[in-house]
Motif scaffolding. Sequence first.
Motif, PDB file in Angstrom:
ATOM      1  N   GLY A   1     -43.453  32.352 -47.253  1.00  0.00           N
ATOM      2  CA  GLY A   1     -43.170  31.474 -48.155  1.00  0.00           C
ATOM      3  C   GLY A   1     -43.621  29.965 -47.714  1.00  0.00           C
ATOM      4  N   VAL A   2     -44.263  30.037 -46.500  1.00  0.00           N
ATOM      5  CA  VAL A   2     -44.812  28.686 -45.980  1.00  0.00           C
ATOM      6  C   VAL A   2     -46.249  28.473 -46.042  1.00  0.00           C
ATOM      7  CG1 VAL A   2     -44.649  27.024 -44.083  1.00  0.00           C
ATOM      8  CG2 VAL A   2     -42.495  28.513 -44.537  1.00  0.00           C
ATOM      9  N   LEU A   3     -46.796  27.549 -46.543  1.00  0.00           N
ATOM     10  CA  LEU A   3     -48.569  27.529 -46.621  1.00  0.00           C
ATOM     11  C   LEU A   3     -48.696  26.527 -45.433  1.00  0.00           C
ATOM     12  CD1 LEU A   3     -50.678  27.742 -49.456  1.00  0.00           C
ATOM     13  CD2 LEU A   3     -50.921  25.751 -47.937  1.00  0.00           C
ATOM     14  N   GLY A   4     -49.814  26.870 -44.794  1.00  0.00           N
ATOM     15  CA  GLY A   4     -50.563  26.173 -43.871  1.00  0.00           C
ATOM     16  C   GLY A   4     -51.845  25.988 -43.960  1.00  0.00           C
ATOM     17  N   VAL A   5     -52.534  24.853 -43.906  1.00  0.00           N
ATOM     18  CA  VAL A   5     -53.911  24.639 -44.039  1.00  0.00           C
ATOM     19  C   VAL A   5     -54.593  24.230 -42.679  1.00  0.00           C
ATOM     20  CG1 VAL A   5     -55.849  23.825 -45.446  1.00  0.00           C
ATOM     21  CG2 VAL A   5     -53.775  24.408 -46.569  1.00  0.00           C
ATOM     22  N   TYR A   6     -55.700  24.908 -42.267  1.00  0.00           N
ATOM     23  CA  TYR A   6     -56.377  24.523 -41.008  1.00  0.00           C
ATOM     24  C   TYR A   6     -57.902  24.204 -41.060  1.00  0.00           C
ATOM     25  CZ  TYR A   6     -51.404  25.731 -39.531  1.00  0.00           C
ATOM     26  OH  TYR A   6     -50.147  25.789 -39.572  1.00  0.00           O
TER      27      TYR A   6
END
Length: 300
Positions: free
Chosen positions: A163-168
Amino acid sequence: MADLPVHTIVFEILTRVSAKDVGRSKSVCKQWYALLSTQDFVRIHCSRSLVSSNQRVLLIDDLTCSVHPIIFQSNDYGPSSIVTFPFHHQNNDVSILSHLNGLLCVCLNHTYELLLWNPTTTAFKHLSTPNSHGFYINNLDAIGLYVDADDDYKVLHIKRRSGVLGVYVYSREVDSWRNIPFITRQEYLSPHFNWSAGTFCGGTLYFTVCECWIGGTNVVICFDVNSEQFKEISFPPVPSTGMVQGVLVNVKNELHMFASTGMFEMTIDLWTLQGDYWIKVLSCPPLPPISLSLWEVVYN
């Protein structure tokens, strides 16, 4: 030839030869190696290589990897040449996630590691790090390969974890990952939404985001590679009477989408993006269910 300036040889002659010949030319002298490694040379060489006779299809099966020329007159493949993987892998282990100008972003399925790989030169680069960057999980993550205004090749990695979105973003020039903000609707974090791979076109990465049931939400997420800002645009106005799919294709720097809908019969329409709006350019009669990837290969 002896009287020609080195700059003329490099940028007017060597930008027109094959990538393999460029690799061989790097061993001539230190000056040639430095010039042939610049971003300006890479950009010009790529632009001059984008002709039909240079197009290739790379196919991976359980045991081999092969490259085929495309015969556009007959919509067929030419004789294959075998490509040896330069990195350790297992059978049925390598998945191609994104591609740009002959450079591939691939995943090793048994370790979840991301790699950049050039099948022509055999050069590759592991993108995984000890702090958990560069690891890809199928059906949860999305990958896009692009080049920015400074001609730096980069990888955008969208990760959904509990449920956590990370963008790298990975930069090939800097050789490191960094986090960037991503403001989007909370529901897109759900595994009920399927994210496509990114398609690079006109300075923007495009992703289709489709809900995995009939009548669900379908949108296109756009990432401006220079401002690193995201925005959402609408999906083409296709009927929601069945499962909806969209395959994005860059054709001569114009974005197109094969959009399909249906269950027992599939309707496929071809749309082109003008500004933030979709214009229908082709409609097909109803068909039995097929893989949209077949249409993408033929259209390219």
